[in-house]
Each structure stands twice: as C-alpha cells, then as structure tokens.
Design an enzyme around this catalytic site. Structure first.
Site, PDB file in Angstrom:
ATOM      1  N   MET A  31       0.846  -1.199   0.000  1.00 42.50           N
ATOM      2  CA  MET A  31       0.000   0.000   0.000  1.00 42.50           C
ATOM      3  C   MET A  31       0.884   1.254   0.000  1.00 42.50           C
ATOM      4  SD  MET A  31      -3.428  -0.880   2.062  1.00 42.50           S
ATOM      5  CE  MET A  31      -2.839  -0.596   3.699  1.00 42.50           C
ATOM      6  N   HIS A  38       9.165  -3.300   3.593  1.00 39.84           N
ATOM      7  CA  HIS A  38       8.823  -3.472   2.173  1.00 39.84           C
ATOM      8  C   HIS A  38      10.080  -3.748   1.346  1.00 39.84           C
ATOM      9  CE1 HIS A  38       5.535  -0.616   3.517  1.00 39.84           C
ATOM     10  NE2 HIS A  38       4.815  -1.574   2.972  1.00 39.84           N
ATOM     11  N   GLN A  62     -10.393  -2.763   1.800  1.00 37.07           N
ATOM     12  CA  GLN A  62      -9.949  -3.397   3.044  1.00 37.07           C
ATOM     13  C   GLN A  62      -9.988  -2.455   4.238  1.00 37.07           C
ATOM     14  OE1 GLN A  62      -5.998  -4.277   1.188  1.00 37.07           O
ATOM     15  NE2 GLN A  62      -5.178  -3.793   3.193  1.00 37.07           N
ATOM     16  N   ARG A 188       1.949   2.710   9.489  1.00 41.53           N
ATOM     17  CA  ARG A 188       1.078   3.398  10.457  1.00 41.53           C
ATOM     18  C   ARG A 188       1.857   3.999  11.630  1.00 41.53           C
ATOM     19  NH1 ARG A 188      -2.999  -0.645   8.679  1.00 41.53           N
ATOM     20  NH2 ARG A 188      -4.721   0.595   7.849  1.00 41.53           N
TER      21      ARG A 188
HETATM   22  P1  AMP Z   1       1.483  -2.948   3.405  1.00 37.59           P
HETATM   23  O1  AMP Z   1       2.047  -1.876   2.530  1.00 37.59           O
HETATM   24  O2  AMP Z   1       1.306  -2.539   4.819  1.00 37.59           O
HETATM   25  O3  AMP Z   1       0.253  -3.585   2.801  1.00 37.59           O
HETATM   26  O4  AMP Z   1       2.573  -4.100   3.437  1.00 37.59           O
HETATM   27  C1  AMP Z   1       3.067  -4.692   2.269  1.00 37.59           C
HETATM   28  C2  AMP Z   1       3.833  -5.922   2.632  1.00 37.59           C
HETATM   29  O5  AMP Z   1       4.926  -5.589   3.483  1.00 37.59           O
HETATM   30  C3  AMP Z   1       2.983  -6.943   3.426  1.00 37.59           C
HETATM   31  O6  AMP Z   1       3.260  -8.242   2.950  1.00 37.59           O
HETATM   32  C4  AMP Z   1       3.451  -6.750   4.835  1.00 37.59           C
HETATM   33  O7  AMP Z   1       3.304  -7.897   5.647  1.00 37.59           O
HETATM   34  C5  AMP Z   1       4.921  -6.409   4.618  1.00 37.59           C
HETATM   35  N1  AMP Z   1       5.459  -5.704   5.794  1.00 37.59           N
HETATM   36  C6  AMP Z   1       4.974  -4.581   6.351  1.00 37.59           C
HETATM   37  N2  AMP Z   1       5.699  -4.256   7.446  1.00 37.59           N
HETATM   38  C7  AMP Z   1       6.658  -5.200   7.577  1.00 37.59           C
HETATM   39  C8  AMP Z   1       7.716  -5.441   8.521  1.00 37.59           C
HETATM   40  N3  AMP Z   1       7.938  -4.626   9.554  1.00 37.59           N
HETATM   41  N4  AMP Z   1       8.489  -6.527   8.342  1.00 37.59           N
HETATM   42  C9  AMP Z   1       8.265  -7.374   7.293  1.00 37.59           C
HETATM   43  N5  AMP Z   1       7.294  -7.205   6.382  1.00 37.59           N
HETATM   44  C10 AMP Z   1       6.504  -6.135   6.514  1.00 37.59           C
END
Ligand code: AMP
Length: 283
Positions: A31, A38, A62, A188
């Site tokens: 996102m 990421h 979502q 966040r």
């Molecule tokens: P998001 O942008 O929050 O939807 O996250 C994208 C991807 O990054 C998802 O697969 C998350 O689980 C992963 N992700 C987010 N934060 C972390 C973190 N601290 N460690 C590992 N993976 C992460």
C-alpha cells in the site's frame, strides 16, 4: 523501471518482457509508504527472480468505515524513488476506478480464517485483502509472491486462497523487520507522536515476555496471555484489542503453547492500532 497504471498495459508489458525466455516474476504487493520491511521483500524478490513487480495501491475495500483510508500516508514520489533504487522493473499503480469500476461485483471470502483475530475487529477487511490480491495475481501472474510475517493472518489467508483457488504462485513469507528497540516497522507508525512512539514498544515487550515465559517452561496459553495483558495495561496509552495464541493453519485458539504456535496481538496506542506477532520456535 516502468510505472504502469492500466492493468491491460501491465499484462502486455510483463508478457513482452518474459517473452520466449524462461524468466520468473517476483511480486510484492504494497500500500506504499515504503520502509525497510517493504524493501526487504523487494530485495528478496530481486534475488530470486529475473523480473520484479511491485504494486502500490491503498485498497479501499480493506478499510472499514471510520478507519484511516483518508489519512493513510501516500508519499508516492519517495516510494517510486525507493523502488527504482532497489532495481524494481515494474510498478503497478492503479486507481480505485480501474480496480473497482462501476458494476464491480466479485469478492473473495476466505471462510472463518477471515473472521478471527483482526477479522473480528475489522469486519470485511480480509475480504478486501483477498479480493485485491486475487486481482493483482491475475494481472501480474507472478511465479513468486512476497509477503511479510508482520501481517501473519494476512499471509495465512492469502496462502489459503492461493491453495484453494489453484493460483500457480509460490508464497514466500519473510521475517518481521524491527527497529532497534523492537517496534515492528509499519506505515502506520507515522501516526504516532513522540510519547506514543515510546509506548508502542510495549507490543514487542509483551511478545518477548511470552517467549521468555515459554522458554522457562510455561505452556499454559491463558497464563501467558494474562501476563502479556498485565504488562501492556501498565502503559496508560495502550489499549488491548486482542491477544491470541493460535495454531498457524486454522488460527485455532490453543490451550497449550507448542512449537509453531502463533502469538498475535493488536493494541491501540492512542488512536493508532498496531499489530505484531511471534512464532514459537522449537520447544
Ligand atoms: P502494506 O504496505 O502494509 O500492505 O505491506 C506490504 C507488505 O509488506 C505486506 O506483505 C506486509 O506484511 C509487509 N510488511 C509490512 N511491514 C513489515 C515489517 N515490519 N516486516 C516485514 N514485512 C513487513
């Protein structure tokens, strides 16, 4: 690196870049508001594959009413720069209208897994996640999908969907990336003020406490949860949403902790809801 907004254009571009050669595609759905969590997924995708595709899409499906869809950080220029630096080949940057045009009617429900833990607190959240990931998989057609353990339930639900619907993709779940003090990196975290940022470490501390209790021989899930709650409740800014000890396959609550048990929690720090988890190693 190409930034593509139209699904059909991306399908054609990927087809062209794969054409005739046995090239693999690694895909990282995000996102945006990228951080090292990421970037770690992107790095692994680049190591394992010839072509790396990243999607940046703040998926409205979502987010529940009253959640942070409007305020979710969208530092697009910076995200694009970071992707370029990591050697990403394609960024997919769709908008809401192209993903959910008028008349859009198809959604994916991954059964009871979607209604537990975070799903109990965020109705419809995992329906939105599963739907958008299914769409993205159909567009990108990756060989490898990269997800973070940070969103443990999300990884479990997506893996279930991939298995159930025969998506021809391998799921790779990478470890949680943390700050030095233990707080898991999250887009966040930018909502937290200085005091809240300090308080937010309590999620990690509670998980560490659980791990220590287990390594000292405690197996009773309720006792562990109760000690974690006590620790968190000492912090005035923290409000527990849930703490759960479950198995990874069905997210079924466990009375006794075992090797592979997932300890997951969601805690509100001020107005910001944070999640974190750990998997119990060999005991
Ligand atoms: P998001 O942008 O929050 O939807 O996250 C994208 C991807 O990054 C998802 O697969 C998350 O689980 C992963 N992700 C987010 N934060 C972390 C973190 N601290 N460690 C590992 N993976 C992460």
């Amino acid at each position: 690196m190409q930034v593509i907004r139209d699904p059909q254009k991306l399908i054609l571009a990927l087809k062209k870049s794969k054409a005739g050669k046995n090239k693999t595609i690694g895909f990282v759905p995000t996102m945006g508001a990228m951080h090292t969590g990421h970037l770690n997924l992107i790095k692994q995708a680049a190591k394992d594959n010839h072509i790396v595709a990243v999607s940046i899409f703040v998926n409205p499906q979502q987010f529940g009413p009253g959640e942070d869809l409007k305020f979710y950080p969208r530092p697009l220029k910076k995200d694009i720069q970071l992707c370029r630096k990591q050697g990403v080949d394609f960024i997919f940057l769709p908008d809401n209208k192209i993903m959910y045009p008028d008349g859009y009617s198809t959604f994916i429900n991954v059964g009871r897994l979607s209604h537990l833990l975070c799903g109990a607190k965020r109705p419809g959240h995992f329906r939105g996640v599963a739907t958008v990931v299914a769409k993205l998989l159909n567009i990108v057609k990756p060989d490898n999908l990269y997800l973070g353990q940070k969103d443990a339930q999300q990884a479990i639900i997506i893996s279930r969907m991939i298995k159930d619907l025969n998506f021809p993709v391998k799921v790779n779940v990478l470890p949680i990336v943390r700050f030095k003090d233990g707080l898991a990196l999250s887009s966040r975290n930018t909502y937290l003020n200085k005091n809240e940022r300090t308080s937010a470490v309590v999620l990690f501390k509670a998980l560490r406490l659980a791990e220590i209790l287990v390594s000292n021989g405690q197996r009773n899930a309720n006792r562990i949860i109760s000690r974690m709650s006590q620790l968190i409740e000492k912090n005035k800014k923290a409000k527990i949403d849930y703490i759960a000890i479950v198995n990874q396959e069905q997210l079924k609550e466990m009375k006794k902790v075992k090797t592979g048990s997932l300890i997951a929690l969601a805690v509100k720090i001020g107005k910001t809801r944070l999640i974190d988890n750990t998997i119990i190693g060999c005991i």
